[in-house]
Design a protein around this motif. Structure first.
Motif, PDB file in Angstrom:
ATOM      1  N   ASP A  60       6.179   0.435  -1.476  1.00 14.89           N
ATOM      2  CA  ASP A  60       5.088   0.239  -2.540  1.00 14.89           C
ATOM      3  C   ASP A  60       4.416   1.459  -3.129  1.00 14.89           C
ATOM      4  N   ARG A  83       7.139  -2.113   2.928  1.00 12.22           N
ATOM      5  CA  ARG A  83       6.431  -2.145   1.669  1.00 12.22           C
ATOM      6  C   ARG A  83       5.275  -1.376   2.008  1.00 12.22           C
ATOM      7  N   GLN A 109      13.257  -1.777  -6.981  1.00 12.55           N
ATOM      8  CA  GLN A 109      13.222  -3.210  -6.286  1.00 12.55           C
ATOM      9  C   GLN A 109      14.702  -3.375  -6.270  1.00 12.55           C
TER      10      GLN A 109
END
Ligand code: F6R
Length: 248
Positions: free
Chosen positions: A94, A89, A100
């Motif tokens: 991210d 992440r 997701q």
């Protein structure tokens, strides 16, 4: 094994990121998902940084990307500082537009008696997605790929693995000493890795030179699991000059 040698890790990482970006865009143009097998550790960090740059500056989208990571320590909580889930992440997911639910990392929180079922499901999920289009690898100083330590068989699948002492020692800095370093990991197997349609292994620095030589020039042997990649029709080693320094 074809081997491309670059002056430094940054140049090399740019070339690998470009190959991944080209594959993602090609799949987009075909309206298909792009299935990537990913690694953690220090070696791929520069590749992920370059992919993030391409997302920000060149409009590279990850909307069709589905990923399966090689391994996770066991036991391990996903939000723990050393977890590979967290690593992925922070280093990639991210910062890009991957949906997701499209990324998968082996689950380090399972009860021991649930791991074998999980391992089967993980392999089944890769199959159901259509198999790995591309697998990114690092290499341990002992030749491990994923956490397939020396002794791993060519037909091994996703499973719980006892970590080598050398692997634990290399990781112990992150865990505050050897006694606190996990003894096990869940890892994709050698066969799972060899099932990918393309495999690219990264190695930087002098410390990797002996094991790179063994993998490229030595026999195919369980003593150096990376040597199994000699049997893959579409594998590439991308290494810097220091890691290449013992090749003849
Ligand atoms: C990590 C993994 C390991 C590492 C290897 C090299 O997901 O599967 O095989 O790739 O231990 O680690 P670094 O890149 O930190 O030298």
């Amino acid at each position: 094994i074809p081997t491309h040698i670059y002056a430094d890790a940054k140049d090399a990482s740019r070339a690998v990121a470009q190959e991944i970006a080209d594959l993602i865009r090609q799949k987009q143009s075909e309206g298909k998902p792009c299935i990537l097998g990913l690694a953690t550790g220090s070696s791929p960090k520069t590749v992920y940084a370059e992919l993030i740059r391409m997302h920000r500056e060149e409009g590279l989208s990850f909307h069709n990307v589905v990923t399966f990571n090689l391994d996770e320590y066991y036991p391990m909580e996903p939000d723990s500082i050393q977890s590979y889930w967290r690593f992925m992440r922070e280093q990639l997911f991210d910062h890009v537009d991957i949906p997701q639910g499209n990324y998968h990392v082996p689950d380090g929180t399972l009860r021991t008696d649930k791991v074998a079922d999980f391992a089967k499901q993980y392999e089944a999920a890769i199959e159901a997605a259509g198999g790995l289009d591309f697998q990114l690898l690092g290499i341990g100083g002992n030749g491990h790929i994923g956490f397939n330590e020396p002794g791993s068989l060519i037909n091994s699948h996703t499973r719980l693995m006892m970590l080598d002492n050398s692997t634990r020692a290399a990781a112990s800095g992150d865990f505050g000493g050897l006694p606190k370093t996990p003894r096990k990991a869940i890892t994709m197997g050698v066969a799972s890795i060899l099932g990918a349609r393309r495999v690219v292994l990264l190695a930087w620095g002098e410390r990797k030179a002996p094991v790179i030589r063994g993998a490229v020039e030595g026999n195919v042997t369980e003593v150096n699991p990376a040597s199994y990649l000699q049997t893959h029709p579409n594998a590439l080693f991308v290494i810097d000059e220091a890691a290449a320094s013992e090749l003849t």
